[in-house]
Write a protein that holds these residues in place. Structure first.
Motif: not given
Ligand SMILES: Nc1nc2c(ncn2[C@@H]2O[C@H](COP(=O)(O)OP(=O)(O)OP(=O)(O)O)[C@@H](O)[C@H]2O)c(=O)[nH]1
Ligand SMILES: [Mg+2]
Ligand SMILES: [Zn+2]
Length: 341
Positions: A198-201, A206-214, A230-235, A252-253
């Motif tokens: 958790f943290g601000s937008s 989400s970038s970290l999640v993608n990297t860990l998932l590959g 950020g642009r509040h991408t994750t909802r 979400p942020g």
């Protein structure tokens, strides 16, 4: 079940409910009253029972991502339903910006809260103090991830600033972009361990999640250049199962960080201030004009930062106001029920 994070704590609570024909399931995603749950034999999308709906007094009592629930499996005639929420081991919650008397659960049963902050324009010590208070309030172990170290030119001084306000917390500078430092996360993501980001937008959750998932499972968007927002991408909040057996929750942020009645959380995140206050001459010292005030003294000699003290006082005030407002609403509701009797 171990892979889902099931353990003796939940086993005990589930057994105590003595519910026959129900199975334990974990909430992996929540979308406006619809719960995605995973159980031993599969997954499904369900609602809570009418009885549950009526018995719940606040949003806090509804299942959140990470929660364990007692589930009635679907049959040919009937859809599955959630009958009960198992007691939470840990939780992360905050006040709703739209209604300060409501507590909203960000995630539940999280072993580690990964507080993510950017080392770019997002860097903000006062915000980290707030996030820490939320963790302590819900018994969740915090870890601080300072992301985007590739954009930072004064890393050591920023890390020292964070160390000064969180001496007992693990602090890791990382870069998701260059994959620097990401190995520090592995111990928090072993089989069945749950971590929540958790943290601000725009800080890179989400970038970290993608990297860990590959894979590029989560949508990611660039931040505004002028202020790193950020642009509040994750909802929505979502649980993701990683290849090494760990579970990570993307959230979400956070727009506005309200406090909940986190008086206990404050004691832990501002232990230094609470200890100092014990040395004030007067028991009820307000730390404003009183003689012999240990806090004023610490600020004067530079061992306590004034901004930290202000943040602490602001949070105490928010806690107090939320408590008063809640009490007023409860009183009004009571008067109403008395009238209708
Ligand atoms: N330079 C740099 N950029 C990064 C790093 N990590 C993430 N970013 C970028 O930051 C932007 C925002 O990343 P997201 O992953 O969407 O951020 P988020 O925290 O999920 O944001 P919300 O979903 O809105 O809460 C993207 O353009 C990423 O490429 C990093 O380590 N360095
Ligand atoms: Mg995101
Ligand atoms: Zn004082």
């Amino acid at each position: 079940m171990k892979k889902l994070g099931w353990n003796d704590h939940f086993e005990k609570h589930f057994a105590a409910l003595q519910l026959t024909d129900l199975v334990p399931a974990r909430v992996s995603r929540v979308d406006r009253g619809i719960f995605h749950v995973i159980h031993e034999h599969g997954q499904c999308v369900v609602k809570v029972t009418g009885k549950f709906q009526h018995g719940a007094n606040s949003k806090f009592e509804f299942p959140s991502v990470g929660d364990w629930v007692a589930l009635e499996l679907e049959t040919e005639e009937l859809p599955g339903r959630i009958h009960a929420l198992l007691p939470r081991k840990t939780w992360l919650s905050r006040k709703l910006p739209s209604d300060e008397t409501q507590e909203q659960t960000i995630a539940a049963n999280v072993d580690t809260a990964l507080i993510m902050c950017g080392l770019d324009g997002d860097f903000n010590i006062r915000r980290i103090e707030r996030y820490l208070t939320i963790c302590h309030n819900g018994n969740t172990q915090p870890v601080i991830l300072l992301n985007k170290m590739d954009l930072c030119t004064d890393l050591q001084s920023k890390v020292s600033e964070v160390q000064a306000i969180a001496p007992k917390v693990a602090i890791y500078p990382i870069s998701v972009e260059t994959q620097q430092g990401l190995e520090v996360l592995l111990p928090y993501l072993t089989l069945g361990q749950t971590a929540a980001l958790f943290g601000s937008s725009g800080v890179g959750k989400s970038s970290l999640v993608n990297t860990l998932l590959g894979t590029q499972k989560m949508l990611v968007q660039p931040v505004r250049e002028s202020d790193s927002h950020g642009r509040h991408t994750t909802r929505h909040r979502e649980m993701i199962f990683l290849p090494n057996g760990g579970i990570i929750i993307d959230t979400p942020g956070i727009r506005e960080l309200g406090m909940w009645t986190a008086a206990e959380g404050l004691q832990t995140s501002f232990e230094d201030i609470e200890k100092l206050a014990e040395d004030c001459r007067f028991r009820d010292c307000k730390h404003t004009h009183e003689p012999g005030c240990a806090i004023k003294n610490a600020i004067a000699i530079g061992t306590l930062s004034e901004a930290r003290m202000t943040n602490y006082t602001d949070m105490l005030e928010e806690v107090k106001q939320a408590g008063e407002k809640k009490a007023r609403i409860a009183k009004r509701a009571e008067r109403r029920t008395r009238k209708t009797k």
